[in-house]
Scaffold this motif. Sequence first.
Motif, PDB file in Angstrom:
ATOM      1  N   VAL A   1       0.105 -11.416  -1.625  1.00  0.00           N
ATOM      2  CA  VAL A   1       0.341 -10.002  -1.911  1.00  0.00           C
ATOM      3  C   VAL A   1       1.641  -9.494  -1.482  1.00  0.00           C
ATOM      4  N   THR A   2       2.450  -9.066  -2.345  1.00  0.00           N
ATOM      5  CA  THR A   2       3.735  -8.162  -1.892  1.00  0.00           C
ATOM      6  C   THR A   2       3.503  -6.875  -1.171  1.00  0.00           C
ATOM      7  N   THR A   3       4.578  -6.643  -0.407  1.00  0.00           N
ATOM      8  CA  THR A   3       4.421  -5.381   0.284  1.00  0.00           C
ATOM      9  C   THR A   3       4.307  -4.112  -0.710  1.00  0.00           C
ATOM     10  N   GLY A   4       4.937  -4.299  -1.830  1.00  0.00           N
ATOM     11  CA  GLY A   4       4.841  -2.997  -2.982  1.00  0.00           C
ATOM     12  C   GLY A   4       3.468  -2.894  -3.405  1.00  0.00           C
ATOM     13  N   GLU A   5       2.758  -3.946  -3.709  1.00  0.00           N
ATOM     14  CA  GLU A   5       1.505  -4.052  -4.287  1.00  0.00           C
ATOM     15  C   GLU A   5       0.231  -4.057  -2.996  1.00  0.00           C
ATOM     16  N   ALA A   6       0.394  -3.862  -1.920  1.00  0.00           N
ATOM     17  CA  ALA A   6      -0.520  -4.194  -0.879  1.00  0.00           C
ATOM     18  C   ALA A   6      -1.626  -3.146  -0.936  1.00  0.00           C
ATOM     19  N   GLY A   7      -1.032  -1.790  -0.965  1.00  0.00           N
ATOM     20  CA  GLY A   7      -2.238  -0.637  -1.334  1.00  0.00           C
ATOM     21  C   GLY A   7      -2.955  -0.775  -2.397  1.00  0.00           C
ATOM     22  N   ARG A   8      -2.591  -1.212  -3.640  1.00  0.00           N
ATOM     23  CA  ARG A   8      -3.224  -1.610  -4.906  1.00  0.00           C
ATOM     24  C   ARG A   8      -4.215  -2.710  -4.659  1.00  0.00           C
ATOM     25  N   HIS A   9      -3.585  -3.679  -3.944  1.00  0.00           N
ATOM     26  CA  HIS A   9      -4.649  -4.689  -3.580  1.00  0.00           C
ATOM     27  C   HIS A   9      -5.717  -4.289  -2.731  1.00  0.00           C
ATOM     28  N   GLU A  10      -5.652  -3.583  -1.645  1.00  0.00           N
ATOM     29  CA  GLU A  10      -6.744  -3.153  -0.743  1.00  0.00           C
ATOM     30  C   GLU A  10      -7.586  -2.219  -1.555  1.00  0.00           C
TER      31      GLU A  10
END
Length: 288
Positions: free
Chosen positions: A218-227
Amino acid sequence: LHEIEQVTVELKHRMVEPHALATIALAAGYCHLVTGCPDEAACAFQEGIDLTTGEEIVNLPLLHRLLNGLGIAHTSAGRLDRAEASFARIIGTTPERLRNTKPLLWCNVAVLQQDRGKFLQAAGTFATAIQSAGRHQSPRTKSTVFAAAASFCLDTGRVQQAEDLLRAAEGWAAQSTFRQDALDVFLVRADFHLSNQEAELAWNLVEELVLPVGERIVTTGEAGRHERLLRHYVAATKGWDAYLSFGESRQDQLGRLPIAAQLEVRGLDAWLRMKRGHKGRETEVVNE
């Protein structure tokens, strides 16, 4: 990443040439950034910038990569004014004829503007990023820019435009050799389904494509969406008690997320609690 970081420490003790030390600082900065340490990343990037600008002939490509990393680190830590200044410095030191050759820079600036609530500016900057990406050869770059723009359109209610951009991002991600590009697009697609009240499609996507790969790519930019999507999925499919237990088990992951992403996850928590009739938590999140 920790092994790479250790290598950069060892190399730093062996090198004396400023360009080499600045390159080592660049690598160290991104290691810190990806492992959720934006303050340490900012220090590393700043060290590299100081080394680069102290040279008689400044290596602009290296300087721009360091400034871009610094801008991302400041964005992650919530220092948005300093992030904006870092990105502006790249733009200011780039010849005007070359400014439209930096799609990822414009994408980062647009995301920053979105985080600051400057939606009209963000829309214009995303348009510049898309136009710039169209001239770029890398499917990965195109996928990243189009997915970010699709997410922005989704957040601002332009569903059809989001769908068009998302389809384009999916096409470019399919051509990329980096698996995380496809995962990032899947995450946006899941959010698209949720916005259309297609929860079953969203959770099927999470089960089939997101859960199997875990968090490794998971890339840093999408880490929030992932979580957020993982937590929402557990709440929707496993129940409230499972959601609470899952959240407790992931406090360390939450603390490593960028500030805006942490608030995104807490916003989900407040919304779920509000749906259950709990009071007060949503006001705290809005105030933050």
